[in-house]
Design a protein around this motif. Sequence first.
Motif, PDB file in Angstrom:
ATOM      1  N   PRO A   1       5.885   5.838 -21.434  1.00 17.62           N
ATOM      2  CA  PRO A   1       5.126   6.302 -20.208  1.00 17.62           C
ATOM      3  C   PRO A   1       4.291   5.209 -19.465  1.00 17.62           C
ATOM      4  CG  PRO A   1       4.294   6.923 -22.384  1.00 17.62           C
ATOM      5  CD  PRO A   1       5.736   6.408 -22.529  1.00 17.62           C
ATOM      6  N   LEU A   2       4.226   4.385 -20.049  1.00 18.36           N
ATOM      7  CA  LEU A   2       3.071   3.243 -19.383  1.00 18.36           C
ATOM      8  C   LEU A   2       3.894   2.880 -17.950  1.00 18.36           C
ATOM      9  CD1 LEU A   2       1.099   0.427 -20.622  1.00 18.36           C
ATOM     10  CD2 LEU A   2       2.774  -0.057 -18.880  1.00 18.36           C
ATOM     11  N   PRO A   3       5.275   2.579 -18.332  1.00 19.81           N
ATOM     12  CA  PRO A   3       5.747   1.733 -16.833  1.00 19.81           C
ATOM     13  C   PRO A   3       6.028   2.987 -15.849  1.00 19.81           C
ATOM     14  CG  PRO A   3       7.185   1.414 -18.650  1.00 19.81           C
ATOM     15  CD  PRO A   3       5.835   1.817 -19.300  1.00 19.81           C
ATOM     16  N   ILE A   4       6.314   4.031 -16.328  1.00 16.19           N
ATOM     17  CA  ILE A   4       6.775   5.277 -15.549  1.00 16.19           C
ATOM     18  C   ILE A   4       5.817   5.704 -14.525  1.00 16.19           C
ATOM     19  CG2 ILE A   4       6.468   7.328 -16.966  1.00 16.19           C
ATOM     20  CD1 ILE A   4       9.715   6.489 -14.754  1.00 16.19           C
ATOM     21  N   ILE A   5       4.603   5.771 -15.469  1.00 14.52           N
ATOM     22  CA  ILE A   5       3.355   6.132 -14.626  1.00 14.52           C
ATOM     23  C   ILE A   5       3.025   5.218 -13.641  1.00 14.52           C
ATOM     24  CG2 ILE A   5       0.729   6.253 -14.850  1.00 14.52           C
ATOM     25  CD1 ILE A   5       1.248   7.270 -17.517  1.00 14.52           C
ATOM     26  N   VAL A   6       3.099   3.725 -13.827  1.00 12.38           N
ATOM     27  CA  VAL A   6       2.756   2.546 -12.790  1.00 12.38           C
ATOM     28  C   VAL A   6       3.947   2.728 -11.778  1.00 12.38           C
ATOM     29  CG1 VAL A   6       3.004   0.205 -12.379  1.00 12.38           C
ATOM     30  CG2 VAL A   6       1.975   1.313 -14.688  1.00 12.38           C
ATOM     31  N   ILE A   7       5.103   2.700 -12.073  1.00 18.36           N
ATOM     32  CA  ILE A   7       6.144   2.811 -10.896  1.00 18.36           C
ATOM     33  C   ILE A   7       6.069   4.269 -10.142  1.00 18.36           C
ATOM     34  CG2 ILE A   7       8.113   3.857 -12.121  1.00 18.36           C
ATOM     35  CD1 ILE A   7       8.215   0.950  -9.482  1.00 18.36           C
TER      36      ILE A   7
ATOM     37  N   SER B   1      16.393   5.033  -5.780  1.00 18.13           N
ATOM     38  CA  SER B   1      17.232   5.290  -7.100  1.00 18.13           C
ATOM     39  C   SER B   1      16.902   4.105  -8.013  1.00 18.13           C
ATOM     40  CB  SER B   1      18.349   5.776  -7.007  1.00 18.13           C
ATOM     41  OG  SER B   1      19.217   4.977  -6.286  1.00 18.13           O
ATOM     42  N   LEU B   2      17.182   2.747  -7.162  1.00 19.35           N
ATOM     43  CA  LEU B   2      16.991   1.586  -8.062  1.00 19.35           C
ATOM     44  C   LEU B   2      15.659   1.405  -8.710  1.00 19.35           C
ATOM     45  CD1 LEU B   2      18.182  -1.093  -8.938  1.00 19.35           C
ATOM     46  CD2 LEU B   2      17.607  -2.289  -6.903  1.00 19.35           C
ATOM     47  N   LEU B   3      14.734   1.646  -7.329  1.00 17.44           N
ATOM     48  CA  LEU B   3      13.212   1.291  -7.948  1.00 17.44           C
ATOM     49  C   LEU B   3      12.824   2.187  -9.180  1.00 17.44           C
ATOM     50  CD1 LEU B   3      11.758   0.832  -4.600  1.00 17.44           C
ATOM     51  CD2 LEU B   3      12.104  -1.134  -6.249  1.00 17.44           C
ATOM     52  N   ILE B   4      12.984   3.578  -9.072  1.00 17.53           N
ATOM     53  CA  ILE B   4      12.858   4.278 -10.164  1.00 17.53           C
ATOM     54  C   ILE B   4      13.560   4.157 -11.268  1.00 17.53           C
ATOM     55  CG2 ILE B   4      12.944   6.895 -10.913  1.00 17.53           C
ATOM     56  CD1 ILE B   4      12.667   7.716  -7.887  1.00 17.53           C
ATOM     57  N   ILE B   5      14.652   3.826 -11.457  1.00 19.25           N
ATOM     58  CA  ILE B   5      15.517   3.640 -12.792  1.00 19.25           C
ATOM     59  C   ILE B   5      15.038   2.143 -13.191  1.00 19.25           C
ATOM     60  CG2 ILE B   5      17.792   3.230 -13.711  1.00 19.25           C
ATOM     61  CD1 ILE B   5      18.758   5.586 -11.536  1.00 19.25           C
TER      62      ILE B   5
ATOM     63  N   VAL C   1      11.540  -4.324   0.621  1.00 19.29           N
ATOM     64  CA  VAL C   1      11.010  -3.563  -0.489  1.00 19.29           C
ATOM     65  C   VAL C   1      10.031  -4.498  -1.092  1.00 19.29           C
ATOM     66  CG1 VAL C   1      11.831  -2.739  -2.957  1.00 19.29           C
ATOM     67  CG2 VAL C   1      13.312  -2.229  -0.956  1.00 19.29           C
ATOM     68  N   GLN C   2      10.209  -5.841  -0.901  1.00 25.30           N
ATOM     69  CA  GLN C   2       9.259  -6.960  -1.455  1.00 25.30           C
ATOM     70  C   GLN C   2       7.879  -6.510  -1.393  1.00 25.30           C
ATOM     71  OE1 GLN C   2      11.395 -10.310  -1.934  1.00 25.30           O
ATOM     72  NE2 GLN C   2       9.915 -10.867  -3.596  1.00 25.30           N
ATOM     73  N   GLN C   3       7.572  -5.830  -0.082  1.00 27.63           N
ATOM     74  CA  GLN C   3       6.283  -5.633   0.289  1.00 27.63           C
ATOM     75  C   GLN C   3       5.355  -4.938  -0.942  1.00 27.63           C
ATOM     76  OE1 GLN C   3       5.857  -2.658   3.329  1.00 27.63           O
ATOM     77  NE2 GLN C   3       8.197  -2.689   3.471  1.00 27.63           N
ATOM     78  N   GLY C   4       6.100  -4.276  -1.688  1.00 24.38           N
ATOM     79  CA  GLY C   4       5.380  -3.331  -2.520  1.00 24.38           C
ATOM     80  C   GLY C   4       5.340  -4.337  -4.012  1.00 24.38           C
ATOM     81  N   PHE C   5       5.633  -5.602  -4.062  1.00 24.29           N
ATOM     82  CA  PHE C   5       5.685  -6.253  -5.355  1.00 24.29           C
ATOM     83  C   PHE C   5       5.225  -7.362  -5.214  1.00 24.29           C
ATOM     84  CE2 PHE C   5       8.828  -2.610  -5.724  1.00 24.29           C
ATOM     85  CZ  PHE C   5       8.533  -2.281  -7.043  1.00 24.29           C
ATOM     86  N   THR C   6       4.294  -7.756  -4.089  1.00 22.70           N
ATOM     87  CA  THR C   6       3.921  -9.220  -4.121  1.00 22.70           C
ATOM     88  C   THR C   6       3.088  -9.501  -5.278  1.00 22.70           C
ATOM     89  OG1 THR C   6       1.870  -8.552  -2.832  1.00 22.70           O
ATOM     90  CG2 THR C   6       3.954  -8.993  -1.583  1.00 22.70           C
TER      91      THR C   6
END
Length: 396
Positions: free
Chosen positions: A140-146, A229-233, A98-103
Amino acid sequence: MNSSNSSPKEELFTPEAVQNPYPIYARMREEEPIAKLMFPDGQFGWMITRYEDAVEILKDQRFVKDMTKMFGSEYQSIFTSNMLFSDPPDHRRLRGLVQQGFTPKLVESMREHIQQIADGLLDAVEGQDTMELIDDYAFPLPIIVISEILGVPISDRDKFRVWSNSIIGAANAEESPDVYLHMQQFTEYLAQWFEQLRKQPGDDLISRLIVAEEAGERLSEQEIYGVVSLLIIAGHETTVNLIGNGVLSLLQHPDQLKKLRDNPELIKGAIEEMLRYNGPVEFSTSRWAGEDLEFKGHAIKRGDLVIVALDSAGRDGNQFPDPDLFDITRERSRHLAFGHGIHMCLGAPLARLEGEIAINTLLRRFPDIRLREDADELEWRPGMIVRGVKEIPLSL
């Protein structure tokens, strides 16, 4: 309730403590820093309130996160099959994928786009006299980003809010009558989404994980559900409350608000102080003693539940001078708002960036914001994970 005859741990989950837990934490750190108590869901376990003890517990691998090791596989669900509820070596494998998406480089590359999102949300309230900070901006800001990182259709973001609030409520023993329906809807949505991505993957993070799973690269079906589910929540809940609690702290300390508004370059330190002073995650997720052990003179039995009060650790005077003082110029503090050790939040750099942009942009665009009602009247979300206000009505 603050009777001198009552133990502070008896007051910890009262409505008064939901509004302001910090006086109770101060008493617990002084009187019973490692306290055995009953949690809202009826479980008995240990609550850790001092900073030094918290760091030790969060690093100590004698305390396990995978509940199936304690209680069997029947306790596993799609909401626990992820790196947050796993131990090495599974934890390392899941986190690595998962870390590859959050470097740090990838997160920093999002700065301009997050700025556009913040400005677009504030454009929508331009010309109004009021706004509701959580619904109009902080959610809305973080839900749009994620959603964009994961490849979730932004049109579905309100569904995720309902499902997320319900699932977190269940974890908090504040179950809504619809929680099982919401879990089923969430699971069915993921199943349809994954099926679509298998046929036509994109270049988003979840497509990459699906392709890795299809190629047999160490992700089970249960794990792909768990990670997503973890990443979305978790991918938006923390930031919603970082923005909400942070703006509220500024509004309650007008001198600090003015200092940041006049000196926006102070934002990085301000975010760290917001995280320390009234952090968005009040308690750590569960861990259990994997063996009989002694911790600071307390006999902890195998299977005992242990929870760290992260927000209490942030107000520990042995670690932070003048801990109840909100000071955005405080020297960088090693707070525990994102956890510590191998389970430290991998989305922390993204949450920090979103918080910096959201709060500085709000103060630049609307320099005269103020609360439309008394801060003491605001309603805090009850429960055992996130700490945040349900609504923050502002005058612009």
